[in-house]
Scaffold this active site. Structure first.
Site, PDB file in Angstrom:
ATOM      1  N   ASP A 267      -6.037  -4.565   8.865  1.00 16.07           N
ATOM      2  CA  ASP A 267      -5.971  -4.082   7.494  1.00 16.07           C
ATOM      3  C   ASP A 267      -6.915  -4.970   6.672  1.00 16.07           C
ATOM      4  OD1 ASP A 267      -5.381  -2.724   5.172  1.00 16.07           O
ATOM      5  OD2 ASP A 267      -3.216  -2.815   5.421  1.00 16.07           O
TER       6      ASP A 267
HETATM    7  C1  NOJ Z   1      -4.978  -1.896   2.356  1.00 11.79           C
HETATM    8  C2  NOJ Z   1      -3.932  -0.921   2.777  1.00 11.79           C
HETATM    9  O1  NOJ Z   1      -2.804  -1.610   3.289  1.00 11.79           O
HETATM   10  C3  NOJ Z   1      -4.385   0.080   3.819  1.00 11.79           C
HETATM   11  O2  NOJ Z   1      -3.394   1.060   3.965  1.00 11.79           O
HETATM   12  C4  NOJ Z   1      -5.695   0.682   3.425  1.00 11.79           C
HETATM   13  O3  NOJ Z   1      -6.086   1.630   4.394  1.00 11.79           O
HETATM   14  C5  NOJ Z   1      -6.709  -0.428   3.287  1.00 11.79           C
HETATM   15  N1  NOJ Z   1      -6.286  -1.322   2.218  1.00 11.79           N
HETATM   16  C6  NOJ Z   1      -8.118   0.075   2.996  1.00 11.79           C
HETATM   17  O4  NOJ Z   1      -8.229   0.574   1.733  1.00 11.79           O
END
Ligand code: NOJ
Length: 765
Positions: free
Chosen positions: A306
């Site tokens: 993530d």
């Molecule tokens: C953080 C989030 O937890 C995730 O779900 C998302 O896909 C990413 N950022 C990218 O934007």
């Protein structure tokens, strides 16, 4: 070395580039490979051998798009701050595998041209984005859509989202989010399918199929990403990003199955979650990312961190510095790094020092190249990049119609005393009151990178379009979302007194749910509660139209109103979809995918809880039994609850036998009638309880459901079949098992309704 020259004309034109590309060396290469193969095709294997260590690390480095300050940098913590020209240069040097949350086909075209024309090995970029519940056409938030209990609807909206996204140059969506969420304080439950394992699995699989289709090379399909692996929704106290410390059994029984369903449906990427899991952050958890995902489940795709998940190993207190964080995440099985830049910065030196084997680097790069190949990018890097196509595929009438359909099929009617609903289109003066009564705000809901409230239909517009005489409708805000409005309550009371019926549009704003939006109290905000109390005191009947990204604990006049609708965030066609239900164009057909508890303090409340040694017997609260002071250990409105404009009766249950043979099947038949005067759809739910097992089992578990349409006066038999495989649980040895003995069953309209019940014995082998 192979000649990777691409004609200049091909690189300068969008669609023309595609045509020219068809004659390119990569195209020839792609034709020689098998789509199904898990082993890298020969020519890509040769490409891998030609790559430098830096180029390999580049294939494992994903960054937020810098084009005009790409959306991700505003939606997430600060990125690495590269300008677009610097990012183009990184792409040319092979230091990027792709970018995410960029801005459309023109951006993608310029970046892909830079790589295909100027980089040494011309490995196509991949373009990713958070397309969570629609793109420019916004569908209901996933939690709302799960309320439809219609996986096929979720497949269709995911497919529509893929059609819009791929037209904007996007190859890969960071969806579906398949985290089971049982603590309503956690804000990210809105992105998933709620508390139940079966519904979660069905929705996960449907969305993957919708995004990826049958053929990933199709330019209307995108790669899906099952996230966040794993147990992100089990954060302590419902606090986003917080520690998770749960048993392996709960992981396998509850949190893993939707991931397994997503992978079985073909998802080829997985995102590691931010949280630690029993002391080891998921991003660096080799048991999760390697043992379970690859070895046990035979997953052939890649894992992406993530956003800065690898960097966060330092804050977790798991790695001492960036280099160690890189090594720990990468060696654990996190193939691609999102946004920290750690892999490109540190993997080359780690490999040079012998701390990361080249074989592991090659394994990760192989996985990424394989997916790019499966997406057809080596065949045609511009296949999803065409600015003209982008304009023609956005917000088409068919997309908007689907958004309206999905919207009305996501609305749950909790209560309808005295058949206050549906409203007649004429003859009643309607006071539309509340901060969500009108205005293009808080419509599309959390997690929209591309869709906007400005493009969405608000409630007042939808209601006015539904009534014959617009002058019969007044609109009064009454309160701000989180603060009183000077004179607001007085105006609302006057409007209510002058009306025959009030539609009170209250609840949560967009930013009360979603990432980092945990709440300590899952109630309607105080100023709106005060508004509801004052409006209720006028005596004019009230229909509560809730806007919410989570289960709410309803209190006072909100709880006691004669009619309550749960409308989540419905997306582009919010107002029309709400009006369709309010005025009876369609009967409400959705059911709660999360239990609405009596009070916040019950969190985490979910219907599939264990009995405890001291369950409260049915009836009044009893001393020294498992309940809170004044509140039972149950829900005000449980999972599965939802009413219709029909009058549904569960009439008769027939269980074929009181014994289920070990290798046999048991047929169950329930008769469901609509005794009302209106057509309705009922979600008939089958629950079981394993009465005594070597591992205690939930008081009820959903095993099947059917959504059936019933005309006025119609009765239908609904058939279910159970086999031993429906009764599995994770045993003492962490394997799925089933034990002979007594099972109770319910065919019921909700997880806590009596419905029709019976039992059977699973006979020994
Ligand atoms: C953080 C989030 O937890 C995730 O779900 C998302 O896909 C990413 N950022 C990218 O934007």
């Amino acid at each position: 070395m192979q000649d990777f020259t691409v004609s200049r004309r091909a690189l300068m034109m969008g669609a023309a580039a595609t045509t020219a590309w068809l004659a390119s060396p990569w195209r020839a290469m792609a034709q020689t490979v098998s789509q199904a193969s898990a082993v890298l095709p020969d020519r890509l294997e040769r490409l891998l051998q030609m790559m430098t260590t830096e180029e390999k690390a580049g294939q494992l480095t994903l960054m937020a798009a810098a084009w005009s300050g790409g959306a991700a940098t505003t939606l997430n913590p600060a990125g690495n701050g590269a300008s677009f020209s610097e990012q183009l240069e990184q792409a040319r040097q092979g230091r990027l595998t792709g970018v995410f949350n960029g801005n459309g086909a023109e951006m993608a075209r310029q970046m892909q041209i830079a790589v295909m024309r100027d980089s040494r090995l011309k490995i196509p970029l991949i373009f990713a984005a958070d397309v969570i519940h629609g793109m420019r056409t916004v569908f209901p938030v996933p939690l709302g859509e799960a309320a439809s209990f219609e996986p096929e609807l979720a497949r269709r909206t995911a497919r529509a989202a893929a059609i819009e996204a791929s037209a904007a140059g996007i190859d890969w969506t960071f969806a579906p989010m398949v985290d089971i969420a049982r603590d309503a304080r956690w804000g990210r439950g809105v992105e998933g399918s709620g508390e139940d394992v079966l519904l979660g699995c069905d929705m996960a699989a449907a969305r993957v199929k919708g995004f990826q289709g049958a053929d990933l090379t199709d330019q209307r399909h995108v790669l899906a990403c099952a996230k966040h692996f794993a147990a992100y929704g089990a954060a302590e106290g419902g606090l986003d990003y917080n520690t998770v410390d749960i048993s392996e059994r709960s992981l396998r029984d509850v949190y893993f199955p939707p991931f397994e369903a997503a992978l079985d449906a073909g998802a080829l990427s997985v995102m590691a979650s931010f949280n630690e899991l029993s002391g080891v952050p998921a991003t660096a958890n080799s048991w999760l990312l390697d043992d379970v995902l690859h070895k046990e489940w035979q997953f052939n795709g890649f894992v992406v961190s993530d956003y800065t998940g690898d960097e966060e190993l330092i804050a977790h207190g798991f790695a001492s510095d960036a280099r160690e964080a890189t090594k720990l995440a990468f060696m654990a099985g996190c193939d691609m790094s999102m946004q920290s830049g750690y892999y490109i910065a540190h993997l080359p030196s780690l490999v040079a020092a012998g701390e990361v084997p080249m074989a592991r680097l090659d394994e990760a790069v192989r996985r990424v190249l394989m997916i790019k190949h499966k997406l057809g990018l080596f065949d045609d890097p511009f296949r999803r990049i065409d600015p003209k196509r982008e304009a023609s595929r956005i917000r088409t009438p068919a997309m908007l119609e689907l958004a309206r359909e999905a919207g009305r099929r996501s609305i749950v009617m909790l209560k309808n005393d005295g058949d206050l609903l549906p409203l007649p289109r004429t003859g009643k003066k309607i006071a539309l009151i509340g901060p969500f009564a009108s205005g293009q705000h808080d419509l599309v809901g959390p997690w929209n990178v591309y869709g906007t409230d400005a493009d969405a239909v608000d409630l007042a517009t939808g209601v006015r379009a539904a009534v014959k005489d617009e002058s019969a409708v007044t609109v009064t805000l009454g309160s701000d979302i989180d603060a009183p409005l000077p004179g607001g309550i007085e105006a609302a009371v006057a409007a209510a007194k002058a009306a025959d019926v009030v539609i009170l549009a209250i609840g949560e704003s967009t930013n009360m749910s979603g990432e980092a939006q945990s709440r300590t109290s899952i109630t309607v905000p105080e100023s709106q509660q005060a508004l509801a109390e004052a409006v209720a005191a006028t005596g004019t009947p009230i229909i509560i139209l809730l806007k919410n990204g989570r289960a709410l604990a309803l209190q006072g006049a909100v709880r006691d109103a004669p009619a309550i609708l749960v409308s989540w965030f419905l997306g582009s066609e919010s107002g029309h979809a709400s009006a369709d239900i309010l005025f009876g164009a369609e009967s409400p057909s959705a059911r709660l995918p999360v239990s609405f508890p009596y009070a916040t303090g019950q969190a985490p409340y979910y219907y599939a809880h264990k009995s405890t040694g001291r369950p409260n017997p049915d009836g009044p609260l009893t001393e020294y039994k498992a309940h809170y002071r004044k509140y039972p250990n149950s829900a005000l409105y449980p999972f599965g609850h939802g009413l219709t404009y029909g009058d549904i009766d569960y009439v008769d249950l027939h269980i074929e036998s009181d014994r289920l043979p070990w290798d046999g099947a048991l047929n169950l038949r329930a008769t469901i009638s609509n005794r009302g005067a209106r057509a309705a759809e009922e979600v008939v739910q089958l629950y079981i309880h394993d009465a005594a097992a070597s591992i205690t089992q939930p008081v009820r578990e959903l095993k099947a459901y059917r959504k059936i349409a019933l005309k006025p006066g119609e009765s239908r038999d609904v058939l279910f079949q159970l086999t031993r495989s429906d009764l599995l649980f994770i045993g003492q040895d962490m394997q799925r098992t089933v034990e002979p003995g007594l099972f109770r069953i319910w065919i019921a309209p909700s997880a806590e309704a009596d419905g029709l019940s019976g039992s059977f014995m699973l006979m020994p082998q």
